[in-house]
Design an enzyme around this catalytic site. Sequence first.
Site, mmCIF file in Angstrom:
data_model
loop_
_atom_site.group_PDB
_atom_site.id
_atom_site.type_symbol
_atom_site.label_atom_id
_atom_site.label_comp_id
_atom_site.label_asym_id
_atom_site.label_seq_id
_atom_site.Cartn_x
_atom_site.Cartn_y
_atom_site.Cartn_z
ATOM 1 N N ASP A 223 21.840 41.462 18.484
ATOM 2 C CA ASP A 223 21.064 42.677 18.288
ATOM 3 C C ASP A 223 21.451 43.299 16.941
ATOM 4 O O ASP A 223 22.472 42.934 16.347
ATOM 5 C CB ASP A 223 21.371 43.692 19.397
ATOM 6 C CG ASP A 223 20.799 43.275 20.756
ATOM 7 O OD1 ASP A 223 19.876 42.447 20.779
ATOM 8 O OD2 ASP A 223 21.290 43.785 21.776
ATOM 9 N N TYR B 167 49.885 40.536 40.588
ATOM 10 C CA TYR B 167 50.153 40.635 42.025
ATOM 11 C C TYR B 167 51.358 39.801 42.450
ATOM 12 O O TYR B 167 52.142 40.182 43.310
ATOM 13 C CB TYR B 167 48.924 40.219 42.833
ATOM 14 C CG TYR B 167 47.856 41.279 42.866
ATOM 15 C CD1 TYR B 167 48.121 42.535 43.390
ATOM 16 C CD2 TYR B 167 46.592 41.038 42.373
ATOM 17 C CE1 TYR B 167 47.154 43.521 43.423
ATOM 18 C CE2 TYR B 167 45.610 42.018 42.404
ATOM 19 C CZ TYR B 167 45.894 43.264 42.929
ATOM 20 O OH TYR B 167 44.941 44.227 42.963
#
Lengths: 364, 364
Positions: free
Chosen positions: A249, A99
């Site tokens: 996991d 920006y």
Amino acid sequence: MSTKQDDEIAQERLVDLAAEFYDQFASGEVPQMNIPTRTKSNIVFDEESKVWVYGDRTSTRSANSVRGARKLLKAAYAIEFLVNQLEADRSSTLRELYYLSESWDNEEAQFSSQDESNQLIEDLEIVSGVTREDFHMRPEESGATLMGPLELREQTRRGEREIHCQKDVGEGGYQIPNNPDTIDFLDHDIDFVLCVETGGMRDRLVENGFDEEYNCLVVHLKGQPARATRRITKRLHDELDLPVVVFTDGDPWSYRIYGSVAYGSIKSAHLSEYLATPEARFVGIQPEDIVEYDLPTDPLADSDVNALESELEDPRFETDYWTEQIELQLDIEKKAEQQALASRGLDFVTDTYLPERLSAMGVL
Amino acid sequence: MSTKQDDEIAQERLVDLAAEFYDQFASGEVPQMNIPTRTKSNIVFDEESKVWVYGDRTSTRSANSVRGARKLLKAAYAIEFLVNQLEADRSSTLRELYYLSESWDNEEAQFSSQDESNQLIEDLEIVSGVTREDFHMRPEESGATLMGPLELREQTRRGEREIHCQKDVGEGGYQIPNNPDTIDFLDHDIDFVLCVETGGMRDRLVENGFDEEYNCLVVHLKGQPARATRRITKRLHDELDLPVVVFTDGDPWSYRIYGSVAYGSIKSAHLSEYLATPEARFVGIQPEDIVEYDLPTDPLADSDVNALESELEDPRFETDYWTEQIELQLDIEKKAEQQALASRGLDFVTDTYLPERLSAMGVL
């Protein structure tokens, strides 16, 4: 620690880069920047540092086209911004840089998308050999948390803070700052570092007092770990000589999480020596565990199968261990989450699974 | 604080529920549970508490079908698990409950998906009037962080911790625990609470010392805020009598973030009195700011337009202020991120934008 000296080195390297463009101009050459090609086929294993780094193939950003010239112009403006930022001892996010470019006087130098400014910063990291953190560029999202017998000192903008990561923090733990090189390790009672993928499992370990009983430092990875999380993990290993294990996991995406801790990523192989902990080992959930502990599973989706097959061809996973585990998983066609261990009771993970696995690995 | 007494109340209410099934059986009725209908058309504004709560329409879970009977069986098993958990002073995650059900002796009582167990816990919350936190059910992901002049005491499983949210924490701030009712506020110097959507903006405010200069407590929402984050915001408002303002991106998804802080969500309107802070006010980015401060923008996508139109019909946004802002945004067809303020310089947000907006709102 990010010291005044680090800041000066970063400034110097950036100015050197800009000076190089200048010299090329002065000697009548078309200015250019050479950058390693960042693809899977251009990463090689560095025997000395034990991490994967970029190979010899390079790509060139040259001002011999309007597009290329614009890229170098943007680089020059970004360098000026970063040098000023370092001088003022300020920092900013990648998005703010994007920006902020709207305020630059030359419209051609403004970024047209955040991808463009992100990539430029990566290019500058690679070419200058200075990390983004040392440019004082912050990520959008912060690192995760620590819980365990570690006393540290963090150098903040508001002075030093000495914090014990069990006694001085709430149940949420110690929040890792954006740049963990502002931390000094003062004292510890840690036997090993346990990096945990999910918040639910992190909380389980803390509730069950696993960090206290086994003198372990629980690092919450929060899924794919932020740079700050990987950096502090590496520093814990290197500076305190601690074993690091990773608990995720049992699916291909989680093996990539392990991979990013241990091997670094292809996109940021220039940072492997700064971020990767090649000695980090995988606890599980292993495909073998799914069979051995008879865990509740989900079937592999097509995308899981593709990801596993792609891992079989990834040089970072070309070990006997991973080949065996991945082939087993393709064979049983199942995956399991770490919290699936709760099907054997809430204490199974801390009373049975982790002690068994860590003993088998020689960590306990 | 979650005290022994709270635990006993939660146990009692749960046992009462099971007893009700029993009594229904005993008197020859088909057991059933009545639950408010959880849709947008069944929320009403409660003048007294100033929050949106469920209206009079209810849905019935009855054992008059196999499917319904199985639901009540699952409820009975879950109640037994929760009562035991409270008795043992343990806790667990929603996902652990799902997996744990695999160890239950009756296969019909096991959950077939996590959605099912999640919904059951919500049903039990509504029917018992006890929050999930008081069942000792933890969320998967933790709350966010606080930074500002607040001294608090957190009751952890390892004893009490007294923490000042500026002096005793690193730059990452104080990590809110899963159940913020374990916190007592001891002392503070806060003039207002500033809830911030993005990590990049939170870090900007902290780097610029906004919390110190304006005596404000910066609450990082981390996107859509966790229950813990909303709960502590409400407690800060109610117990310390502090104004709360919310600072997000300027798009319909961010207005929903504001809405979840201020009004609660449709899905959990039964918790509005526990989680919502109806007095919370919106700082921006307002569509008006996009025009006034000439911010860099992106065009509205179709999904943005649809979301804005749906907000126009949402009773929670039926105020002159929101109607005007949303219609303006549909008219200019643009949205802006909070970090877009950096296009005016890194200090614009703390030197100009927030002081101007907060003065206009009467907070400063």
